[in-house]
Enzyme design. Structure first.
Site, PDB file in Angstrom:
ATOM      1  N   CYS A 106      -2.781   0.631   9.688  1.00 19.94           N
ATOM      2  CA  CYS A 106      -4.072  -0.265   9.229  1.00 19.94           C
ATOM      3  C   CYS A 106      -4.881  -0.648  10.369  1.00 19.94           C
ATOM      4  O   CYS A 106      -6.112  -1.353  10.068  1.00 19.94           O
ATOM      5  CB  CYS A 106      -3.356  -1.340   8.435  1.00 19.94           C
ATOM      6  SG  CYS A 106      -1.871  -1.985   8.897  1.00 19.94           S
ATOM      7  N   HIS A 130       0.604  -1.377   0.039  1.00 18.38           N
ATOM      8  CA  HIS A 130      -0.047   0.035  -0.043  1.00 18.38           C
ATOM      9  C   HIS A 130       0.758   1.290  -0.079  1.00 18.38           C
ATOM     10  O   HIS A 130       2.148   1.288   0.382  1.00 18.38           O
ATOM     11  CB  HIS A 130      -0.827   0.056   1.272  1.00 18.38           C
ATOM     12  CG  HIS A 130      -2.043  -1.061   1.313  1.00 18.38           C
ATOM     13  ND1 HIS A 130      -2.419  -1.987   2.301  1.00 18.38           N
ATOM     14  CD2 HIS A 130      -2.918  -1.241   0.452  1.00 18.38           C
ATOM     15  CE1 HIS A 130      -3.390  -2.402   2.161  1.00 18.38           C
ATOM     16  NE2 HIS A 130      -3.756  -2.192   1.095  1.00 18.38           N
TER      17      HIS A 130
END
Ligand code: CIR
Length: 257
Positions: free
Chosen positions: A252, A165
């Site tokens: 996250c 990511h």
């Protein structure tokens, strides 16, 4: 200023979470992961956030990574469309939590063939940088931009070519400061920021997390810790070893708003 966060307890199936072992290999120890998660939630609460800590869901091994199925701001929430089969259903679960904080007219959706995961979305003031990665595609970006522009936000796509990511390779610390990988340091989108290049052996610590001025830093990365402290930020060290084994970093584990 963040006042709230949503987190979700890791499940025992965490050991089957998706991994490329980009930070660390091995299988997470569930009991230790649960302890580390409790500590993470306690740290957020110690910084004044009201935290809704959702129950574990054994159907989705990666469901503790709540940042991915939604993107939240003070004004709206976007339910994303996670790209992998084992995670896509998380979008149906996060919505119940989102509805506790947002009315129906504040909730939007990324629809197939668009894909998106929140780990690819980085907000700087009212501008979103959106990673174009294996998890977030061009159609996902297009739908996202159309939604956020209604609220006066702008969005810009940034290629992610070195791993999972966007926020694994660049993080905004506020005050114009960014931690970047060597590759993101070359990215034109970030040229006007004060960029601090993190060595390859401390890549995991790029994903440090500013909560209202205090920066949470993963334990075990002294060079990055020093860079952040030298910038004048108060820091809190957080041990996230079990999540790092399945490519999970600090941001996250929560949605912050
Ligand atoms: C995955 O591959 O989807 C999970 N094992 C890790 C997700 C990490 N999420 C994030 O950095 N936002």
């Amino acid at each position: 200023m963040f006042t709230k966060a949503i987190t979700k307890k890791p499940c025992r199936a965490l050991i089957d979470g998706i991994t490329t072992a980009m930070f660390d290999d091995g299988t997470p120890d569930y009991e230790l992961a649960a302890k580390q998660h409790d500590n993470y939630v306690a740290v957020l609460r110690s910084l004044g956030l009201e935290v809704l800590d959702l129950d574990a869901d054994e159907r989705y091994p990666d469901s503790c990574f709540v940042e991915d199925p939604a993107v939240v701001t003070a004004e709206f929430a976007i339910i994303t469309n996670p790209a992998t089969d084992s995670r896509n259903g998380e979008k149906y679960e996060i919505i119940d939590a989102i509805k506790k904080f947002y009315s129906d007219d504040q909730i939007f959706h990324i629809e197939a063939p668009g894909t998106m995961e929140g780990g690819d979305v980085m907000l700087v003031d009212k501008h979103f940088f959106v990673g174009q990665s294996d998890r977030t595609n061009a159609e996902g970006f297009k739908q996202f931009e159309a939604i956020v522009s209604k609220f006066g936000y702008t969005a810009e796509a940034v290629p992610v070519t070195e791993g999972l990511h966007l926020k694994d390779f660049v993080i905004y610390l506020e005050n114009n400061n960014m931690l970047v990988s060597a590759k993101m340091n070359e990215e034109p989108a970030f040229k006007d920021y004060n960029r601090f290049v993190i060595d390859a052996d401390e890549l995991y610590a790029i994903n440090s997390m500013n909560i209202n001025g205090t920066v949470l830093v993963p334990e075990g990365f002294p060079k990055t810790l020093k860079i952040i402290q030298d910038l004048g930020y108060p820091t809190i060290l957080v041990n996230n070893s079990e999540f790092s084994k399945i490519d999970g970093s600090l941001t996250c584990l929560s949605l912050r708003f």
